[in-house]
Design an enzyme around this catalytic site. Structure first.
Site, PDB file in Angstrom:
ATOM      1  N   SER A 192       0.889  -1.125   0.133  1.00 21.68           N
ATOM      2  CA  SER A 192       0.018   0.060  -0.094  1.00 21.68           C
ATOM      3  C   SER A 192       0.916   1.063  -0.103  1.00 21.68           C
ATOM      4  O   SER A 192       2.051   1.143   0.318  1.00 21.68           O
ATOM      5  CB  SER A 192      -0.998  -0.053   1.382  1.00 21.68           C
ATOM      6  OG  SER A 192      -1.487   1.322   1.453  1.00 21.68           O
ATOM      7  N   TYR A 217      -1.962  -0.831  10.767  1.00 22.24           N
ATOM      8  CA  TYR A 217      -1.929  -0.927   9.117  1.00 22.24           C
ATOM      9  C   TYR A 217      -0.778  -0.294   8.635  1.00 22.24           C
ATOM     10  O   TYR A 217      -0.101  -0.835   7.647  1.00 22.24           O
ATOM     11  CB  TYR A 217      -3.274  -0.189   8.786  1.00 22.24           C
ATOM     12  CG  TYR A 217      -3.479  -0.420   7.267  1.00 22.24           C
ATOM     13  CD1 TYR A 217      -3.712  -1.783   6.749  1.00 22.24           C
ATOM     14  CD2 TYR A 217      -3.356   0.678   6.193  1.00 22.24           C
ATOM     15  CE1 TYR A 217      -4.067  -1.800   5.247  1.00 22.24           C
ATOM     16  CE2 TYR A 217      -3.495   0.560   4.786  1.00 22.24           C
ATOM     17  CZ  TYR A 217      -3.873  -0.738   4.402  1.00 22.24           C
ATOM     18  OH  TYR A 217      -4.118  -0.927   3.025  1.00 22.24           O
TER      19      TYR A 217
END
Length: 247
Positions: A137, A151
């Site tokens: 990501s 995350y």
């Protein structure tokens, strides 16, 4: 690709499903995986592909699932680990981070790649050919828009694991790369995040993207198709931003 077997995880989400569909369309024999339950069965039915349900962030479950996979479908040459995400969590302050929430996100975003690689790499080594693609990501390269500490940390860890595996496995004909998607409306969590921005926030985000549009799961699938192909044989250890230029 007609000679290749692939495992694509995380297919209940839009990105994993798009990658599985693209690799199958390109001729690979594809098996899909996600958490056990109705969702993975329904996703596999939509894709017309066989599935193996498993909690891939748990070592014993991942090992057993990979044994079933090899027994029933043969050892994959290609692993695309698209399993991940925020596990229904939302951003909190540092003081509010709970150990169980931290571990939950690391399990699916990082641990699963380690356990799957451990299970599948021996067969790739024996063939002298393999492709591993992780889905990281932009949050693995900078702070996350989600505001979720675990995350961000997990995606940074996945980037590091990708590079370490590349160094170790390159001599065996196995490439390891990661795709870092930009903002893509691929699942309920990203849609909730998009809606939370409101019209003004949405307009600001679009303005930061060079192509002036959000990405689609098929954009990520196209990158995965290239990185798992023979043409990408000398590309490894790379983190490919597929984000419309936002980086």
């Amino acid at each position: 690709m007609t000679a290749r077997k692939a495992l694509v995880t995380g297919v209940v989400g839009g990105i994993g499903a798009a990658i599985a569909a693209r690799l199958a369309a390109d001729g690979a024999s594809v098996v899909v995986s996600d958490l056990p339950g109705d969702a993975i069965v329904e996703a596999a039915d939509r894709l017309g592909l066989p599935c193996v349900g498993a909690d891939l962030g748990e070592p014993a479950s991942a090992k057993a699932a990979m044994a079933r996979l090899e027994r029933d479908h043969g050892a994959p040459d290609i692993l695309v680990n698209a399993a991940g995400g925020v596990r229904n969590q939302v951003g909190t302050t540092l003081e509010e981070v709970k150990p169980e929430d931290w571990k939950c996100i690391f399990a699916i975003n990082v641990d699963a790649t380690l356990y799957l690689s451990q299970a599948l790499v021996p067969a790739m080594k024996a063939k002298g050919w393999g492709r591993i693609v992780t889905i990281s990501s932009g949050a693995g390269l900078r702070p996350s828009l989600t505001g979720i500490h675990a995350y961000t940390a997990a995606k940074h860890a996945l980037v590091g694991l990708t590079k370490q595996l590349s160094l170790e496995l390159g001599p065996h004909g196995i490439t390891v790369n990661s795709i870092a998607p930009g903002f893509i409306l691929s699942n309920p969590a990203t849609r909730r995040q998009w809606e939370a921005y409101g019209p003004e926030g949405q307009a600001q985000l679009i303005k930061r993207i060079h192509t002036r549009r959000l990405g689609a799961p098929e954009d990520i699938a196209a990158a995965a198709a290239f990185l798992t192909s023979t043409e990408a044989a000398w590309i490894t250890g790379q983190i490919l931003g597929v984000d419309g230029g936002i980086t």
